[in-house]
Motif scaffolding. Structure first.
Motif, PDB file in Angstrom:
ATOM      1  N   UNK A  20      -5.154 -34.390   7.761  1.00 52.79           N
ATOM      2  CA  UNK A  20      -4.770 -35.677   7.701  1.00 52.79           C
ATOM      3  C   UNK A  20      -3.086 -35.294   8.246  1.00 52.79           C
ATOM      4  N   UNK A  21      -2.762 -36.664   9.156  1.00 50.43           N
ATOM      5  CA  UNK A  21      -1.588 -36.343  10.643  1.00 50.43           C
ATOM      6  C   UNK A  21      -1.026 -36.100   9.015  1.00 50.43           C
ATOM      7  N   UNK A  22      -0.619 -36.850   8.232  1.00 52.54           N
ATOM      8  CA  UNK A  22       0.898 -35.937   7.338  1.00 52.54           C
ATOM      9  C   UNK A  22       1.398 -34.634   7.298  1.00 52.54           C
ATOM     10  N   UNK A  23       0.029 -33.862   7.049  1.00 49.18           N
ATOM     11  CA  UNK A  23       0.286 -32.644   6.515  1.00 49.18           C
ATOM     12  C   UNK A  23       0.398 -31.476   7.646  1.00 49.18           C
ATOM     13  N   UNK A  24       0.260 -32.232   8.781  1.00 46.59           N
ATOM     14  CA  UNK A  24      -0.399 -31.442  10.270  1.00 46.59           C
ATOM     15  C   UNK A  24       0.830 -30.611  10.582  1.00 46.59           C
ATOM     16  N   UNK A  25       1.971 -30.072   9.460  1.00 48.82           N
ATOM     17  CA  UNK A  25       2.620 -28.938   9.533  1.00 48.82           C
ATOM     18  C   UNK A  25       1.742 -27.675   8.858  1.00 48.82           C
ATOM     19  N   UNK A  26       0.472 -27.550   8.276  1.00 45.17           N
ATOM     20  CA  UNK A  26      -0.357 -26.729   7.730  1.00 45.17           C
ATOM     21  C   UNK A  26      -1.454 -26.374   8.638  1.00 45.17           C
ATOM     22  N   UNK A  27      -0.950 -25.720   9.687  1.00 45.30           N
ATOM     23  CA  UNK A  27      -1.376 -25.474  11.013  1.00 45.30           C
ATOM     24  C   UNK A  27      -2.600 -24.454  10.538  1.00 45.30           C
ATOM     25  N   UNK A  28      -2.396 -23.988  10.123  1.00 44.42           N
ATOM     26  CA  UNK A  28      -3.494 -22.211   9.506  1.00 44.42           C
ATOM     27  C   UNK A  28      -5.202 -23.329   8.617  1.00 44.42           C
ATOM     28  N   UNK A  29      -5.864 -22.778   9.637  1.00 45.46           N
ATOM     29  CA  UNK A  29      -7.371 -22.903   8.931  1.00 45.46           C
ATOM     30  C   UNK A  29      -6.957 -22.766   7.843  1.00 45.46           C
ATOM     31  N   UNK A  30      -7.386 -21.897   6.961  1.00 41.34           N
ATOM     32  CA  UNK A  30      -6.914 -21.548   5.473  1.00 41.34           C
ATOM     33  C   UNK A  30      -6.053 -21.891   5.064  1.00 41.34           C
ATOM     34  N   UNK A  31      -5.345 -23.056   4.856  1.00 39.50           N
ATOM     35  CA  UNK A  31      -4.482 -23.544   4.492  1.00 39.50           C
ATOM     36  C   UNK A  31      -4.354 -24.729   3.311  1.00 39.50           C
ATOM     37  N   UNK A  32      -3.380 -24.986   2.527  1.00 42.43           N
ATOM     38  CA  UNK A  32      -3.768 -26.308   1.717  1.00 42.43           C
ATOM     39  C   UNK A  32      -2.393 -26.652   1.790  1.00 42.43           C
ATOM     40  N   UNK A  33      -2.001 -28.328   1.964  1.00 44.77           N
ATOM     41  CA  UNK A  33      -0.690 -28.723   1.177  1.00 44.77           C
ATOM     42  C   UNK A  33      -0.209 -28.421   0.106  1.00 44.77           C
ATOM     43  N   UNK A  34       1.004 -28.228   0.063  1.00 42.29           N
ATOM     44  CA  UNK A  34       1.367 -28.241  -1.690  1.00 42.29           C
ATOM     45  C   UNK A  34       2.260 -28.600  -2.129  1.00 42.29           C
ATOM     46  N   UNK A  35       2.473 -29.850  -2.828  1.00 38.90           N
ATOM     47  CA  UNK A  35       3.656 -30.200  -3.112  1.00 38.90           C
ATOM     48  C   UNK A  35       4.420 -29.930  -3.901  1.00 38.90           C
ATOM     49  N   UNK A  36       5.339 -29.477  -3.816  1.00 37.65           N
ATOM     50  CA  UNK A  36       6.492 -28.872  -4.667  1.00 37.65           C
ATOM     51  C   UNK A  36       6.968 -28.925  -6.271  1.00 37.65           C
ATOM     52  N   UNK A  37       6.675 -28.383  -7.152  1.00 36.65           N
ATOM     53  CA  UNK A  37       6.394 -28.312  -8.402  1.00 36.65           C
ATOM     54  C   UNK A  37       7.772 -28.304  -8.842  1.00 36.65           C
ATOM     55  N   UNK A  38       9.001 -29.702  -9.241  1.00 38.77           N
ATOM     56  CA  UNK A  38      10.821 -29.270  -9.699  1.00 38.77           C
ATOM     57  C   UNK A  38      10.650 -29.754 -10.776  1.00 38.77           C
ATOM     58  N   UNK A  39      12.267 -29.492 -11.081  1.00 42.93           N
ATOM     59  CA  UNK A  39      12.591 -30.447 -12.439  1.00 42.93           C
ATOM     60  C   UNK A  39      12.548 -32.171 -12.081  1.00 42.93           C
ATOM     61  N   UNK A  40      13.267 -32.299 -10.464  1.00 38.84           N
ATOM     62  CA  UNK A  40      13.497 -33.339 -10.417  1.00 38.84           C
ATOM     63  C   UNK A  40      12.632 -33.554  -8.812  1.00 38.84           C
ATOM     64  N   UNK A  41      11.038 -35.162  -9.833  1.00 37.93           N
ATOM     65  CA  UNK A  41      10.253 -34.853  -9.070  1.00 37.93           C
ATOM     66  C   UNK A  41      10.976 -36.004  -7.349  1.00 37.93           C
ATOM     67  N   UNK A  42       9.438 -35.622  -6.977  1.00 39.52           N
ATOM     68  CA  UNK A  42       9.350 -36.096  -5.470  1.00 39.52           C
ATOM     69  C   UNK A  42      10.414 -35.388  -4.371  1.00 39.52           C
ATOM     70  N   UNK A  43       9.918 -34.057  -4.985  1.00 37.23           N
ATOM     71  CA  UNK A  43      11.095 -33.364  -3.940  1.00 37.23           C
ATOM     72  C   UNK A  43      10.555 -33.028  -2.031  1.00 37.23           C
ATOM     73  N   UNK A  44       9.305 -32.500  -2.421  1.00 35.25           N
ATOM     74  CA  UNK A  44       8.545 -33.025  -0.710  1.00 35.25           C
ATOM     75  C   UNK A  44       7.697 -31.539  -0.632  1.00 35.25           C
ATOM     76  N   UNK A  45       7.028 -31.311   0.078  1.00 36.31           N
ATOM     77  CA  UNK A  45       5.920 -30.370   0.188  1.00 36.31           C
ATOM     78  C   UNK A  45       6.220 -29.253   0.942  1.00 36.31           C
ATOM     79  N   UNK A  46       5.258 -28.837   0.896  1.00 35.98           N
ATOM     80  CA  UNK A  46       5.193 -27.438   1.372  1.00 35.98           C
ATOM     81  C   UNK A  46       3.527 -26.825   2.678  1.00 35.98           C
ATOM     82  N   UNK A  47       3.791 -26.140   2.046  1.00 32.97           N
ATOM     83  CA  UNK A  47       2.038 -25.524   2.992  1.00 32.97           C
ATOM     84  C   UNK A  47       2.086 -24.283   2.419  1.00 32.97           C
ATOM     85  N   UNK A  48       1.000 -23.653   2.067  1.00 31.76           N
ATOM     86  CA  UNK A  48       0.777 -22.185   1.303  1.00 31.76           C
ATOM     87  C   UNK A  48      -0.964 -21.731   2.480  1.00 31.76           C
ATOM     88  N   UNK A  49      -0.851 -20.762   1.343  1.00 30.19           N
ATOM     89  CA  UNK A  49      -2.400 -20.257   2.481  1.00 30.19           C
ATOM     90  C   UNK A  49      -3.408 -20.279   0.295  1.00 30.19           C
TER      91      UNK A  49
END
Length: 547
Positions: free
Chosen positions: A291-320
């Motif tokens: 997905x072009x919206x998560x093109x930061x996750x460049x490794x094949x074996x990775x996925x987009x992870x929405x940050x789980x915080x007490x304050x919502x809508x923090x954003x996203x990061x990538x994880x293996x």
């Protein structure tokens, strides 16, 4: 960050901000300034519109992989999306400064204001050196306030960790309030006091301990922001005129012996704190891969992870992906974890086999159970289900295995039905002959090696029979009956040969006191009495009437 890197701020000649004090009108308090270090940064554009890496600087195999990219500063690694040189970091927020004027070189966020101690891509954290916020609350002063976070980009990817952070106050007779968010609401607060002894002297802890409110206090921060307002309130009735120091630090802040003089203004200049970060303030959406919206996750074996915080809508990061580790922000950055090489992390007490993204842990052949726990594998008793283990003969269970043999008198394959057949007569006769030959040879060998033992036993038996004969001839039965009666040596009529030998030292010639034709007289000692013992020279044999 506000008040971060105090020495750094002085070195760069940034402005010093004085916190305003409120007057207590009824007491006529005089407001004094609390000196708070603050950095005024020229902030980049809002996070969502952060300038990306120039296209010309991106290599075909991914950004930040060029050989000209600095990937360490001192002893600190610099993983992508962070970087020092243009083209080596993801966006303007992730640029770093490696200052070689320090020995060893020190790493800073942005243009060199917030010192970086460690960067973790898997955890999405950056550890920084959080400088002290010092306030002088003198007589007549009611409150002091100041900001924290001026060294961080407002609305950027960094914010104080919600799971690791606390606010700590070191001082006496003061309360700290931490406020943040759009409504500047109260997030954390604590108070520290210093009792007075009978001589009106301040008493504080002088041993290592957690901050519990005597000379020091701390409170967890459960809402992470990039900016806070800090307010110091003087407690009612407090007569202290002492400095107070505030830190936004990792949880577990301890009041040590080295800090026992803090009430006199001697404070640590900086303590570690943890920032969380995201790669974008947008969410992952409904599609997690390609997905072009998560093109930061460049490794094949990775996925987009929405940050789980007490304050919502923090954003996203990538994880293996599970079973992989590494850097999901670079091509092929996530590598398979060989779990079998790390039994302390992935326990396996059986046979471990690694797969891409996973592994299997099974009991060794011949065992069953859970190989992931100690003693979880138990031996299989195959003999309880012989047919299930193809045994049609005599079964013997062994640890981890079993044996299956044909019964005696048969031969063949015991692992097959009707595989064991009886021996034919000729075979039986032949087998009997072989058995006799083997047993005969064995007997000869036993006879050859055992003959000395047999001869010795024959001699001992002959001597035993002779003793029994003489015992009977000399009325031994009567003697045995008399021996059973216990009496003084003067009253005893029968004394055993063993007692006589002991009394005469085995009829020692040195004990001879006389003799005659029928025997020799020895001096002996029996039951502490000196006695004369006569040893006969001959044995009188009498023939019976019927002989």
């Amino acid at each position: 960050m506000e008040l971060l890197c105090w020495k750094r701020l002085q070195k760069r000649n940034h402005l010093t901000v004085h916190a305003h004090m409120k007057k207590a009108g009824s007491r006529g308090f005089i407001a004094l300034a609390a000196v708070v270090g603050s950095l005024l940064l020229l902030l980049p554009p809002p996070f969502a519109g952060a300038a990306p890496v120039p296209a010309a600087a991106i290599r075909p195999d991914g950004p930040g992989t060029g050989s000209n990219c600095t990937r360490s500063c001192g002893d600190i690694d610099i993983p992508y999306p962070f970087g020092v040189e243009p083209g080596c970091y993801h966006a303007a927020w992730f640029n770093l400064t490696c200052d070689s004027s320090y020995q060893p070189p020190q790493l800073f966020l942005g243009d060199g204001t917030v010192q970086v101690l460690e960067i973790s891509v898997p955890d999405g954290t950056v550890r920084i050196n959080s400088s002290q916020l010092m306030y002088t609350v003198d007589v007549g002063v009611s409150t002091a306030s100041g900001p924290w976070g001026g060294g961080l980009p407002r609305g950027g990817p960094f914010f104080l960790s919600e799971s690791r952070s606390s606010v700590a106050l070191v001082g006496c007779g003061a309360q700290v309030e931490l406020r943040g968010g759009d409504d500047n609401s109260l997030i954390a607060s604590c108070a520290a006091v210093c009792p007075l002894d009978t001589d009106r002297r301040i008493v504080v802890e002088k041993r290592s301990s957690a901050c519990t409110g005597v000379g020091c206090c701390q409170a967890d921060i459960v809402l992470g922001y990039d900016f806070y307002d800090i307010q110091i309130n003087k407690l009612n009735g407090s007569v202290y005129a002492l400095a107070s120091s505030v830190y936004l630090v990792d949880q577990g802040f301890s009041y040590t012996d080295e800090m026992s003089g803090v009430v006199y203004g001697h404070f640590p200049e900086a303590l570690p704190a943890t920032l969380d970060w995201v790669i974008s303030n947008a969410g992952c959406g409904s599609v997690y891969r390609n997905d072009t919206t998560v093109d930061e996750c460049r490794s094949t074996d990775s996925f987009c992870l929405e940050a789980q915080y007490n304050i919502g809508s923090r954003g996203r990061r990538c994880s293996c992906d599970d079973g992989y580790q590494g850097n999901p922000y670079v091509q092929d950055g996530c590598r398979d974890i060989d779990e079998c090489r790390f039994p302390d992390i992935y326990p396996c007490y059986g046979h471990c086999e690694n797969y891409n993204g996973s592994f299997s842990c099974q009991c060794h052949p011949g065992y069953y159970g859970n190989a992931s726990v100690p003693n979880g594998c138990q031996d299989i008793n195959e003999c309880l289900d012989q047919e299930g283990h193809s045994c049609y003969g005599i079964c013997l269970n062994l640890p981890g295995t079993f044996q299956c043999q044909c019964p005696i008198g048969t031969h063949g394959n015991a692992s097959r039905k009707l595989g064991c057949v009886a021996y034919k007569n000729s075979s039986a006769v032949s087998g009997l002959g072989i058995g006799l030959g083997v047993s005969g040879g064995t007997s000869l060998l036993l006879l050859a090696f055992g003959s000395p033992f047999i001869i010795r036993k024959i001699k001992e038996r002959k001597v035993k029979k002779m003793k029994e004969k003489y015992f009977s001839q000399n009325h031994g039965l009567l003697l045995q009956q008399l021996l059973t009666h216990k009496a003084d040596i003067g009253e005893r009529m029968i004394i055993t040969l063993e007692e006589l030998e002991k009394a005469t030292n085995n009829f020692d010639k040195a004990r001879v006191v006389g003799g005659g034709g029928h025997g020799i007289v020895f001096k002996g000692i029996l039951d502490l009495h000196v006695v004369a013992i006569k040893k006969s020279k001959i044995v009188v044999q009498k023939k019976s009437m019927n002989s």
